[in-house]
Design a protein around this motif. Structure first.
Motif, PDB file in Angstrom:
ATOM      1  N   ASP A 104       0.828  -1.218   0.000  1.00 56.90           N
ATOM      2  CA  ASP A 104       0.000   0.000   0.000  1.00 56.90           C
ATOM      3  C   ASP A 104       0.856   1.259   0.000  1.00 56.90           C
ATOM      4  O   ASP A 104       0.558   2.235   0.707  1.00 56.90           O
ATOM      5  CB  ASP A 104      -0.944   0.007   1.209  1.00 56.90           C
ATOM      6  N   GLY A 105       1.946   1.228  -0.769  1.00 54.42           N
ATOM      7  CA  GLY A 105       2.807   2.402  -0.896  1.00 54.42           C
ATOM      8  C   GLY A 105       3.941   2.451   0.093  1.00 54.42           C
ATOM      9  O   GLY A 105       4.918   3.181  -0.114  1.00 54.42           O
ATOM     10  N   ARG A 106       3.842   1.706   1.195  1.00 51.18           N
ATOM     11  CA  ARG A 106       4.932   1.678   2.180  1.00 51.18           C
ATOM     12  C   ARG A 106       6.016   0.705   1.725  1.00 51.18           C
ATOM     13  O   ARG A 106       5.748  -0.466   1.455  1.00 51.18           O
ATOM     14  CB  ARG A 106       4.421   1.248   3.555  1.00 51.18           C
ATOM     15  N   VAL A 107       7.255   1.190   1.649  1.00 47.30           N
ATOM     16  CA  VAL A 107       8.380   0.328   1.312  1.00 47.30           C
ATOM     17  C   VAL A 107       8.664  -0.584   2.505  1.00 47.30           C
ATOM     18  O   VAL A 107       8.744  -0.128   3.645  1.00 47.30           O
ATOM     19  CB  VAL A 107       9.632   1.163   0.972  1.00 47.30           C
ATOM     20  N   THR A 108       8.802  -1.892   2.238  1.00 44.39           N
ATOM     21  CA  THR A 108       9.146  -2.831   3.305  1.00 44.39           C
ATOM     22  C   THR A 108      10.627  -3.186   3.196  1.00 44.39           C
ATOM     23  O   THR A 108      11.457  -2.663   3.920  1.00 44.39           O
ATOM     24  CB  THR A 108       8.246  -4.074   3.262  1.00 44.39           C
ATOM     25  N   SER A 137      17.204   1.064   2.490  1.00 45.22           N
ATOM     26  CA  SER A 137      17.132   2.279   3.305  1.00 45.22           C
ATOM     27  C   SER A 137      17.435   3.460   2.395  1.00 45.22           C
ATOM     28  O   SER A 137      17.837   3.289   1.241  1.00 45.22           O
ATOM     29  CB  SER A 137      18.146   2.223   4.456  1.00 45.22           C
ATOM     30  N   ILE A 138      17.260   4.668   2.907  1.00 45.18           N
ATOM     31  CA  ILE A 138      17.550   5.856   2.116  1.00 45.18           C
ATOM     32  C   ILE A 138      18.311   6.881   2.948  1.00 45.18           C
ATOM     33  O   ILE A 138      18.269   6.865   4.179  1.00 45.18           O
ATOM     34  CB  ILE A 138      16.262   6.511   1.552  1.00 45.18           C
ATOM     35  N   LEU A 139      19.024   7.757   2.255  1.00 43.76           N
ATOM     36  CA  LEU A 139      19.586   8.967   2.847  1.00 43.76           C
ATOM     37  C   LEU A 139      18.739  10.130   2.373  1.00 43.76           C
ATOM     38  O   LEU A 139      18.507  10.291   1.165  1.00 43.76           O
ATOM     39  CB  LEU A 139      21.040   9.154   2.424  1.00 43.76           C
ATOM     40  N   ARG A 140      18.264  10.939   3.319  1.00 43.24           N
ATOM     41  CA  ARG A 140      17.408  12.072   2.980  1.00 43.24           C
ATOM     42  C   ARG A 140      17.773  13.243   3.873  1.00 43.24           C
ATOM     43  O   ARG A 140      17.692  13.165   5.103  1.00 43.24           O
ATOM     44  CB  ARG A 140      15.935  11.688   3.188  1.00 43.24           C
ATOM     45  N   PRO A 145      11.196   0.412  10.296  1.00 38.88           N
ATOM     46  CA  PRO A 145      11.316  -0.190  11.631  1.00 38.88           C
ATOM     47  C   PRO A 145      11.293  -1.712  11.538  1.00 38.88           C
ATOM     48  O   PRO A 145      10.737  -2.285  10.598  1.00 38.88           O
ATOM     49  CB  PRO A 145      10.075   0.334  12.366  1.00 38.88           C
ATOM     50  N   THR A 146      11.883  -2.366  12.515  1.00 40.36           N
ATOM     51  CA  THR A 146      11.936  -3.832  12.508  1.00 40.36           C
ATOM     52  C   THR A 146      10.657  -4.406  13.113  1.00 40.36           C
ATOM     53  O   THR A 146      10.665  -4.989  14.195  1.00 40.36           O
ATOM     54  CB  THR A 146      13.171  -4.344  13.274  1.00 40.36           C
ATOM     55  N   ASP A 147       9.569  -4.250  12.372  1.00 39.58           N
ATOM     56  CA  ASP A 147       8.306  -4.862  12.781  1.00 39.58           C
ATOM     57  C   ASP A 147       8.153  -6.194  12.047  1.00 39.58           C
ATOM     58  O   ASP A 147       9.124  -6.735  11.514  1.00 39.58           O
ATOM     59  CB  ASP A 147       7.135  -3.904  12.509  1.00 39.58           C
ATOM     60  N   VAL A 167      19.709   8.856  12.605  1.00 37.50           N
ATOM     61  CA  VAL A 167      18.998   7.667  12.130  1.00 37.50           C
ATOM     62  C   VAL A 167      17.516   7.818  12.451  1.00 37.50           C
ATOM     63  O   VAL A 167      17.143   8.163  13.569  1.00 37.50           O
ATOM     64  CB  VAL A 167      19.552   6.388  12.794  1.00 37.50           C
ATOM     65  N   ASP A 168      16.674   7.553  11.451  1.00 40.04           N
ATOM     66  CA  ASP A 168      15.229   7.641  11.605  1.00 40.04           C
ATOM     67  C   ASP A 168      14.625   6.296  11.207  1.00 40.04           C
ATOM     68  O   ASP A 168      14.578   5.948  10.029  1.00 40.04           O
ATOM     69  CB  ASP A 168      14.686   8.759  10.711  1.00 40.04           C
ATOM     70  N   GLU A 169      14.195   5.512  12.207  1.00 37.10           N
ATOM     71  CA  GLU A 169      13.611   4.194  11.937  1.00 37.10           C
ATOM     72  C   GLU A 169      12.093   4.311  11.852  1.00 37.10           C
ATOM     73  O   GLU A 169      11.360   3.918  12.751  1.00 37.10           O
ATOM     74  CB  GLU A 169      14.027   3.194  13.016  1.00 37.10           C
ATOM     75  N   THR A 170      11.629   4.872  10.733  1.00 30.11           N
ATOM     76  CA  THR A 170      10.200   5.023  10.486  1.00 30.11           C
ATOM     77  C   THR A 170       9.897   4.605   9.056  1.00 30.11           C
ATOM     78  O   THR A 170      10.773   4.650   8.178  1.00 30.11           O
ATOM     79  CB  THR A 170       9.742   6.476  10.693  1.00 30.11           C
TER      80      THR A 170
END
Length: 279
Positions: A171-175, A183-186, A194-196, A219-222
């Protein structure tokens, strides 16, 4: 010896090893696995891989026949038996062997399989192409199970498109990717999902987070979206075989290239760590 296989205490060249037809890995994919690499016959991040292996087995209620220390010793002994010092090391545990019934065997104990052959890390200086695909896998992606058909099909789609990996999304969220984390640099920040239950807690991903903290990179784990992936300063694929690889195209469109120095610093840090640990 050029390569080495192991199955429940028996050793031999990989192409001569036999696995019983009643092993539940064959008809249910009922098992878990790990992969790492060596240099100078030293296994990289072995403690972390062993911890994840036992965690995956525990989540599937698989009873392992060895302690963590016994497993580490067995792997280290196996590696020393192979001539090449740069090796691909794979090990798995199935729930055991028994009649084909969906329910667990009454007193089953795991069957242990290992495979060691020459293998090297991918050149971190290489840029790779990616594709995006809907994530149709099950909802236990945090377990490193050998049920990999959706990942196999996604990896094949990437290969047919002339790309290195397939980035999966729900649904648009990258897993994550078919066999890597992404991951990305932004804006100078390392952003990673996140490790769900939707992603595997990657060992290389954890080492990248540690590298970021050492370099002073936030680091942003979202969760992030496919749109954010396409607009990122850099797109990073990480796994035990590539550590930290930058992408330059996704679905045929150019991406990244706007934080090259930051990416290079991360690549140098994780590669230096690999070389120190396997010195």
């Amino acid at each position: 010896m050029q390569d080495l296989g192991y199955y429940n205490g028996e050793y031999g060249p990989i192409d001569q090893m036999k696995v019983p037809m009643l092993d539940r890995a064959l008809y249910f994919g009922d098992g878990v696995y790990e992969v790492t690499y060596t240099r100078n016959h030293r296994l990289f991040a072995l403690d972390e891989h062993i911890d994840r292996f036992y965690n995956s087995a525990g989540l599937l209620q698989i009873k392992l026949p060895h302690t963590k220390e016994q497993m580490k010793k067995l792997l280290e002994e196996m590696v020393r038996k192979v001539d090449d010092d740069r090796l691909f090391v794979y090990w798995q545990a199935s729930r055991g062997a028994g009649a084909r019934e969906h329910t667990f065997p009454e007193q089953g104990e795991a069957c242990i399989l290992m495979m060691i052959r020459p293998g090297r890390l991918k050149d971190l200086g290489e840029k790779v192409g990616l594709i995006t695909l809907p994530d149709t896998r099950f909802l236990h992606c945090n377990i490193k199970t050998i049920n990999l058909i959706p990942s196999v099909m996604a990896a094949q789609r990437a290969k047919e498109a002339g790309c290195f990996e397939a980035v999966l999304h729900r649904d648009g969220r990258v897993t994550e990717c078919a066999h890597s984390n992404v991951s990305i640099l932004r804006d100078g920040v390392f952003v990673t999902a996140p490790t769900d239950h939707l992603i595997l807690p990657g060992i290389a991903r954890a080492h990248l987070i540690r590298a970021c903290k050492g370099l002073g990179i936030p680091v942003d784990e979202t969760p992030f979206t496919v749109d954010e992936l396409m607009r990122a300063d850099e797109v990073i694929v990480s796994s035990s075989s590539v550590l930290c690889l930058g992408a330059d195209r996704i679905d045929g469109k150019p991406v990244g290239g706007r934080a090259a120095q930051l990416l290079a610093a991360l690549q140098k840090t994780v590669l230096d760590e690999f070389e120190r640990e396997t010195r």
